[in-house]
Write a protein that holds these residues in place. Structure first.
Motif, mmCIF file in Angstrom:
data_model
loop_
_atom_site.group_PDB
_atom_site.id
_atom_site.type_symbol
_atom_site.label_atom_id
_atom_site.label_comp_id
_atom_site.label_asym_id
_atom_site.label_seq_id
_atom_site.Cartn_x
_atom_site.Cartn_y
_atom_site.Cartn_z
ATOM 1 N N LEU A 135 35.495 48.170 49.229
ATOM 2 C CA LEU A 135 34.518 47.408 48.440
ATOM 3 C C LEU A 135 34.618 45.914 48.730
ATOM 4 O O LEU A 135 33.604 45.223 48.829
ATOM 5 N N VAL A 136 35.842 45.412 48.850
ATOM 6 C CA VAL A 136 36.023 43.998 49.198
ATOM 7 C C VAL A 136 35.418 43.711 50.568
ATOM 8 O O VAL A 136 34.737 42.698 50.766
ATOM 9 N N MET A 137 35.657 44.606 51.522
ATOM 10 C CA MET A 137 35.116 44.410 52.869
ATOM 11 C C MET A 137 33.599 44.421 52.854
ATOM 12 O O MET A 137 32.954 43.578 53.499
ATOM 13 N N ILE A 190 26.961 40.201 44.333
ATOM 14 C CA ILE A 190 27.039 40.011 42.887
ATOM 15 C C ILE A 190 27.407 41.321 42.193
ATOM 16 O O ILE A 190 28.235 41.342 41.271
ATOM 17 N N ALA A 191 26.814 42.442 42.641
ATOM 18 C CA ALA A 191 27.104 43.736 42.018
ATOM 19 C C ALA A 191 28.573 44.114 42.193
ATOM 20 O O ALA A 191 29.236 44.559 41.236
ATOM 21 N N TYR A 248 31.498 44.363 39.246
ATOM 22 C CA TYR A 248 32.314 45.571 39.097
ATOM 23 C C TYR A 248 33.801 45.216 39.020
ATOM 24 O O TYR A 248 34.538 45.705 38.146
ATOM 25 N N PHE A 249 34.249 44.329 39.917
ATOM 26 C CA PHE A 249 35.655 43.954 39.909
ATOM 27 C C PHE A 249 36.023 43.140 38.670
ATOM 28 O O PHE A 249 37.136 43.272 38.150
ATOM 29 N N HIS A 272 34.699 43.574 35.779
ATOM 30 C CA HIS A 272 34.802 44.598 34.729
ATOM 31 C C HIS A 272 36.126 45.345 34.820
ATOM 32 O O HIS A 272 36.763 45.647 33.805
ATOM 33 N N GLU A 273 36.553 45.653 36.051
ATOM 34 C CA GLU A 273 37.757 46.448 36.246
ATOM 35 C C GLU A 273 39.047 45.628 36.102
ATOM 36 O O GLU A 273 40.050 46.135 35.597
ATOM 37 N N LEU A 274 39.003 44.363 36.546
ATOM 38 C CA LEU A 274 40.239 43.590 36.665
ATOM 39 C C LEU A 274 40.317 42.406 35.712
ATOM 40 O O LEU A 274 41.355 41.754 35.635
ATOM 41 N N GLY A 275 39.231 42.087 35.032
ATOM 42 C CA GLY A 275 39.246 40.943 34.131
ATOM 43 C C GLY A 275 38.539 39.734 34.708
ATOM 44 O O GLY A 275 38.015 39.755 35.823
ATOM 45 N N TRP A 276 38.567 38.641 33.936
ATOM 46 C CA TRP A 276 37.769 37.464 34.265
ATOM 47 C C TRP A 276 38.384 36.581 35.335
ATOM 48 O O TRP A 276 37.767 35.602 35.756
#
Length: 300
Positions: free
Chosen positions: A45-47, A108-109, A113-114, A116-120
């Motif tokens: 996803l990062v890639m 942006i999407a 997502y990240f 939401h999953e990992l915090g601000w």
């Protein structure tokens, strides 16, 4: 349709997207070397997000340079002056612009997502990255000092530390310092590429660093940035913040030394030596982060 997609593809400047792969691998390798579990899903996803960001800024740059008439005034080289795709097929300009915003939407999407999953914690990097994509061509190329450091900021601290954060859940001083290697190198990549475009940029209303400060000072800054990139690597190894094998990154000096010799000839007035220097600069930007990433992976 086929020609429209081909125009979009060429406007993305696919060979240059390898730079994103190299710096994201660096961030991921650092995280794994420090002991983080390698999560293939997050890494992919990062890639995708990094490649989408790079594609977006390339597409929007291509569109804006076509719209302003800049690319028509530029003497194109394999490393500067755009792809020429919209000059050949201007009827697909809206496709290129639309694709640029589409890939920005992907960025942006994935970012949301990240968050939401990992915090601000990832949000500041994401917001700054989106701002760089949107305003690089239209605003930052009229601000010579910001234009000087914006490319390195995007591919150094933002991409490397963003990748590191996704895989570890936190930031670190080591990740910041390692990100300075691509920071200095990528600043140099765009800095040198702007030299052939000085006259065209001036006519288009841009104010780049080479235009503002002149070529002699620009090449001095280039030397300083190159020294800084390799200096950071050597210092981090000397301080044992990176393993000794990370000095594999110095192999890229094979290309740096002849590049500097070519630039000395450019200083002396031999402009024909600029093109080989541009080519070697690209190789260094791709090779140095990738070699350090391989070293970190082997040392884990």
């Amino acid at each position: 349709m086929k020609q429209a997609l081909k125009t979009v593809w060429m406007s993305m400047r696919p060979p240059f997207l390898l730079l994103t792969v190299s710096v994201i691998l660096l961030g991921a390798a650092l995280a794994v070397w420090e002991g983080a579990a390698f999560d293939w899903g997050r890494f992919l996803l990062v890639m995708i997000g990094g490649l989408s960001a790079h594609a977006s800024v390339n597409l929007l740059n291509e569109y804006e340079d076509w719209r302003s008439g800049l690319d028509a005034m530029t003497q194109r080289t394999p490393f500067s002056g755009g792809s020429g795709a919209l000059q050949a097929h201007p009827e697909y300009a809206e496709w290129v612009m639309g694709a640029g915003y589409f890939f920005l939407g992907v960025v942006i999407a994935i970012g949301l997502y990240f968050v939401h999953e990992l915090g601000w914690g990832l949000l500041p990097i994401g917001l700054l990255g989106v701002a760089l994509i949107l305003f690089y061509t239209t605003r930052l190329t009229r601000m010579p000092w910001l234009c000087l450091i914006a490319p390195g900021l995007a591919f150094g601290p933002l991409m490397v530390m963003g990748t590191y954060y996704v895989l570890t859940g936190h930031y670190s001083e080591r990740a910041l310092l390692v990100s300075l290697i691509p920071f200095f190198l990528v600043n140099n990549l765009l800095l040198l590429n702007q030299i052939p475009d000085i006259d065209a940029d001036r006519r288009a209303g841009r104010v780049t660093f080479p235009m503002k400060m002149g070529v002699p000072l620009t090449l001095q800054v280039f030397d300083l940035f190159l020294l800084s990139a390799y200096g950071v690597l050597v210092i981090l190894v000397a301080l044992q913040w990176l393993p000794p094998l990370a000095l594999l990154g110095l192999i890229s000096l094979i290309f740096a030394m002849p590049m500097l010799l070519n630039l000395r000839r450019v200083r002396a007035g031999n402009q024909e030596r600029l093109l080989p220097a541009l080519a070697m600069n690209v190789v260094i930007n791709l090779l140095a982060p990738a070699l350090v990433a391989v070293a970190l992976w082997l040392s884990r």
